[in-house]
Write an enzyme that holds these catalytic residues in place. Sequence first.
Site, short mmCIF file in Angstrom:
data_model
loop_
_atom_site.label_atom_id
_atom_site.label_comp_id
_atom_site.label_asym_id
_atom_site.label_seq_id
_atom_site.Cartn_x
_atom_site.Cartn_y
_atom_site.Cartn_z
N GLN A 119 24.68 -27.05 -25.39
CA GLN A 119 24.97 -25.62 -25.32
C GLN A 119 26.13 -25.36 -24.35
O GLN A 119 25.95 -25.51 -23.14
CB GLN A 119 23.71 -24.89 -24.84
CG GLN A 119 23.88 -23.39 -24.66
CD GLN A 119 22.68 -22.75 -23.96
OE1 GLN A 119 22.05 -23.37 -23.09
NE2 GLN A 119 22.36 -21.53 -24.31
N GLY A 120 27.27 -24.98 -24.87
CA GLY A 120 28.43 -24.74 -24.02
C GLY A 120 28.64 -23.26 -23.73
O GLY A 120 29.52 -22.64 -24.34
N TYR A 121 27.83 -22.74 -22.85
CA TYR A 121 27.97 -21.33 -22.47
C TYR A 121 28.56 -21.18 -21.06
O TYR A 121 29.65 -20.66 -20.89
CB TYR A 121 26.60 -20.63 -22.49
CG TYR A 121 26.03 -20.30 -23.85
CD1 TYR A 121 26.58 -20.81 -25.03
CD2 TYR A 121 24.91 -19.48 -23.96
CE1 TYR A 121 26.02 -20.50 -26.26
CE2 TYR A 121 24.36 -19.17 -25.20
CZ TYR A 121 24.92 -19.68 -26.35
OH TYR A 121 24.37 -19.38 -27.56
N SER A 122 27.80 -21.65 -20.07
CA SER A 122 28.17 -21.42 -18.66
C SER A 122 29.51 -22.04 -18.31
O SER A 122 29.87 -23.11 -18.81
CB SER A 122 27.11 -22.00 -17.73
OG SER A 122 25.84 -21.53 -18.08
N GLU A 239 15.33 -17.51 -26.08
CA GLU A 239 15.24 -18.62 -25.13
C GLU A 239 14.32 -18.22 -23.97
O GLU A 239 13.54 -19.00 -23.47
CB GLU A 239 16.65 -18.94 -24.62
CG GLU A 239 16.74 -20.16 -23.74
CD GLU A 239 18.16 -20.33 -23.15
OE1 GLU A 239 18.27 -20.97 -22.12
OE2 GLU A 239 19.14 -19.81 -23.74
N GLU A 371 16.47 -13.29 -10.62
CA GLU A 371 16.97 -12.00 -10.12
C GLU A 371 17.60 -11.20 -11.26
O GLU A 371 17.45 -9.99 -11.33
CB GLU A 371 18.00 -12.22 -9.02
CG GLU A 371 17.42 -12.81 -7.73
CD GLU A 371 17.23 -14.33 -7.79
OE1 GLU A 371 17.54 -14.94 -8.84
OE2 GLU A 371 16.77 -14.89 -6.78
C1 LIG Z 1 19.49 -27.84 -14.68
C2 LIG Z 1 20.37 -26.83 -15.35
C3 LIG Z 1 20.65 -26.95 -16.70
C4 LIG Z 1 21.50 -26.04 -17.35
N1 LIG Z 1 21.84 -26.24 -18.66
C5 LIG Z 1 22.76 -25.43 -19.23
C6 LIG Z 1 23.26 -25.70 -20.55
O1 LIG Z 1 22.84 -26.65 -21.20
N2 LIG Z 1 24.23 -24.91 -21.06
C7 LIG Z 1 24.73 -23.84 -20.37
O2 LIG Z 1 25.58 -23.15 -20.87
N3 LIG Z 1 24.28 -23.56 -19.10
C8 LIG Z 1 23.32 -24.33 -18.52
N4 LIG Z 1 22.90 -24.06 -17.23
C9 LIG Z 1 23.54 -22.99 -16.47
C10 LIG Z 1 22.64 -21.84 -16.11
O3 LIG Z 1 22.42 -21.01 -17.19
C11 LIG Z 1 23.32 -21.09 -14.92
O4 LIG Z 1 23.16 -21.93 -13.81
C12 LIG Z 1 22.72 -19.76 -14.64
O5 LIG Z 1 23.09 -18.87 -15.63
C13 LIG Z 1 23.16 -19.20 -13.27
O6 LIG Z 1 24.54 -19.25 -13.13
P1 LIG Z 1 25.23 -19.88 -11.85
O7 LIG Z 1 24.65 -21.22 -11.66
O8 LIG Z 1 26.67 -19.76 -11.98
O9 LIG Z 1 24.71 -19.01 -10.65
P2 LIG Z 1 25.34 -17.60 -10.15
O10 LIG Z 1 25.58 -16.73 -11.29
O11 LIG Z 1 26.45 -17.96 -9.25
O12 LIG Z 1 24.12 -17.07 -9.36
C14 LIG Z 1 23.65 -17.70 -8.20
C15 LIG Z 1 22.40 -17.01 -7.75
O13 LIG Z 1 22.67 -15.70 -7.34
C16 LIG Z 1 21.62 -14.83 -7.65
N5 LIG Z 1 22.10 -13.76 -8.53
C17 LIG Z 1 22.97 -13.87 -9.54
N6 LIG Z 1 23.21 -12.67 -10.09
C18 LIG Z 1 22.47 -11.79 -9.42
C19 LIG Z 1 22.26 -10.39 -9.51
N7 LIG Z 1 22.88 -9.69 -10.42
N8 LIG Z 1 21.41 -9.80 -8.65
C20 LIG Z 1 20.78 -10.54 -7.72
N9 LIG Z 1 20.93 -11.86 -7.58
C21 LIG Z 1 21.76 -12.48 -8.41
C22 LIG Z 1 20.56 -15.68 -8.31
O14 LIG Z 1 19.65 -16.11 -7.32
C23 LIG Z 1 21.34 -16.86 -8.81
O15 LIG Z 1 20.53 -18.02 -8.91
C24 LIG Z 1 22.03 -24.96 -16.60
C25 LIG Z 1 21.73 -24.84 -15.24
C26 LIG Z 1 20.91 -25.75 -14.61
C27 LIG Z 1 20.63 -25.58 -13.15
#
Ligand SMILES: Cc1cc2nc3c(=O)[nH]c(=O)nc-3n(C[C@H](O)[C@H](O)[C@H](O)COP(=O)(O)OP(=O)(O)OC[C@H]3O[C@@H](n4cnc5c(N)ncnc54)[C@H](O)[C@@H]3O)c2cc1C
Lengths: 391, 374
Positions: A119-122, A239, A371
């Site tokens: 899944q290439g989203y993030s 999901e 959150e």
């Molecule tokens: C083990 C693992 C597997 C994953 N697998 C995939 C994958 O296969 N494909 C894919 O596309 N993505 C994947 N992800 C990505 C995942 O969806 C993102 O990590 C997630 O969406 C959070 O984004 P970020 O890590 O950039 O954190 P950020 O967006 O930088 O957020 C960091 C933290 O800030 C806080 N925060 C964020 N926004 C808010 C808000 N609005 N209000 C209050 N607090 C907030 C939360 O505590 C959050 O954890 C994976 C992540 C992990 C850890």
Amino acid sequence: MDIELSADDLKFRDDVREFFKAHDYKPGQDYAQWRLDWFKAAREQGGWDVPKWPKEFGGPGWSPTQHYIWEQETARANLPWDMPFGVGMVAPIIMNYGNAEQQERFLPDIRARTVNWCQGYSEPGAGSDLASLKTKAELSADGKHYVVNGSKIWTTMAHIADWIFCLTRTDASGKKQEGITFLLFPMKQDGIEVKPIITLGGSHSVNTVHFTDVKVPVENRIGEEGKGWTYAKGLLAHERTGLAGVSRSLVALEKLKYQAGTVKRGNGSLLDDPSFRSKLAKLEVDLQALEFTELRSLARAASGQQPGPESSILKLKGTEIQQRIAHLTMEAAGPHMAPWGGIHVGPKFASGGTQSYLGSRAFTIYGGASEVQKDIIAKNVLGIRTQGGSN
Amino acid sequence: MNFDLTEEQQLLEDSVARFVADHYALDKRIKLANGKLGFSAEHWQTFAELGWLAVPFDEADGGIGGGPVETMVVMEQFGRGLILEPYLATVILGGGVLRRTLEGERRAELLGRLIEGKLQLAFAHSEEQARWDLEDVVSSARQDGDGWVLNGAKPVVYNGGNADLLIVSARSSGGQMDSDGISLFLVDPKASGVEIQAYPTVDGLRAAEIKMTDVKVDGDALLGAAGKAWPIIEAVADEAVLALCAEALGGLEVLYKDTVQYTQERQQFGHPMTDFQTVSHRLVEMFMEYEQCKSLLYRATMEYAQNGHEAARTLSACKHLIGTAGKFIGETAVQLHGGMGVTEELRLGHFFKRQLVIESQFGNADFHLEKFAA
Ligand SMILES: Cc1cc2nc3c(=O)[nH]c(=O)nc-3n(C[C@H](O)[C@H](O)[C@H](O)COP(=O)(O)OP(=O)(O)OC[C@H]3O[C@@H](n4cnc5c(N)ncnc54)[C@H](O)[C@@H]3O)c2cc1C
């Protein structure tokens, strides 16, 4: 109100148990072959290889109660490994928004588990704020293909995946949710570079993925250009409800009880330790409630209604409980939680407990950080305006 | 009332802080942790040269006569650096036993070598069934002529694989849970019947499982009087608790400050994370917990300096609070870093893991709360 299973449901449960027993892995068997055979046999049961697929695509057309029974039974059984990305994630999108040709082309291999997806989203700059993604897809002058450039991060299993479903930006001029296009393309080709990211437990499952001039034929676009966000969002909601894992947690809790029972304390075991006991009991109370929250949500779906407010809390509560079970397992190991690197000293479950605790920290981050989930519930369920911070 | 460090203590803190800043960047730590030894022999010599190994020893023994406050100062800075060198095992635990038991020439020789950085120790005490009950010892010591025969197993002995000498506890009399009847022995790790399986721990440190099968030691291997080791074990455990709490506090400071910084820099939804009140409030809670831990550490350290083991209840309070705060601050730091929080790429993940292991050493939060309440 009625929580008895009907005679038909009980029969179904027996059939499921029977099936699991008949097709269990036998020591010495070639695992990869057993896995493919297992799914084939499940398919012959009438779509048990794809329980959540609609009937028209070969799913079993179960009632919500049957789904619930299936969850309960699978939590206990030894199923072949499976990734959610194919059958659970990209397939529903292809079914809902792909054309007939795409359905024919992709669904059979997904179903047979012969092709792995990721899944290439993030992206580095687009995590919680996924819609701000920047990976660029430009249509070639002849209109035959897109050229993709950019970077994805946290892509689980990208290093073994054959295909990726990817959100790309085809238009940056409007609102961030507009101009996102949903593309499918093979991972093993020039211009794609996958690099590992090592997570806390020391393991490799997530990656960064860089695209340099990757050519993707327009036939690989799902739906319309610029509408990818709508497609992805439907899946995200899906999901999120899939993540409560109540049955799994019930089994994990049972296991934890058993394990704690093997830790000697004086003349008894850790189960006699008052503070450990009360934490365990509190977990069980919360899990009993969550089990019925899930059932309420299922019953509502069964009667064909929209998901109620209770479904919104499943992921939040479910993941929190999973984390608490993992933590308590680590705690049960006491000083023996520390030995690492495949070494076993102290109780048998010790190093596994630490590993799953570390892994569990990600449960409240992926699939929408807790959150952000709360922000969505505040808006959609409670109907209040928030400071922002969800899509 | 005065919470300021003395000039000497301040100098000590500055010198450890400088060392940490110069030598303990994450990449350097990872390299050391993955090396053969698991720490740097060169750093250990630096510790000796700068007098850090001499801190808790009397001047008569070649030490600098430091007390609990000096140890706290050193350990807190070590905690901020996530130091790998086995200071706790060698100086606090091993050294703590030796300075309470040895006499005469042997005392001068061994403490001298320790202070010069030429002697590594490990304290092989806790057993699998004991969890954190210090008096629960089933390893046995049987008198055999002038010497002793030792049998038993110690599953998690920090620095056990690198130690030049092991300090092993074993029961010479009494029942499994009696504090009376435990003896301490100085054992050569190469002695016949000693089996050592060294392994890494989840926080990047090293430990070993030590098994003893009919290990024969001379009469002078016995440290202190036979069966009377309890007060010594209790004392070094108290000091280990204080040292670990100080180390944890240093780590907690890094965890909360790194998170304050990261969430200010990280932007999502067009805002720095700290614009979201749920984030900024959680940062405040981390900070509050940290300050509370610091207060209780000062309290425990000063009471211990004054009253020794009579301060045990405050020590338990401190270890409890550090344990619960360590979980809260660690988990929150990871959560607020999102995906970055669960990787090994930022130092935060490594600090988090160290907090988990500290919680598993010498009693966790629940264990100490119960002791406090008892
Ligand atoms: C083990 C693992 C597997 C994953 N697998 C995939 C994958 O296969 N494909 C894919 O596309 N993505 C994947 N992800 C990505 C995942 O969806 C993102 O990590 C997630 O969406 C959070 O984004 P970020 O890590 O950039 O954190 P950020 O967006 O930088 O957020 C960091 C933290 O800030 C806080 N925060 C964020 N926004 C808010 C808000 N609005 N209000 C209050 N607090 C907030 C939360 O505590 C959050 O954890 C994976 C992540 C992990 C850890």
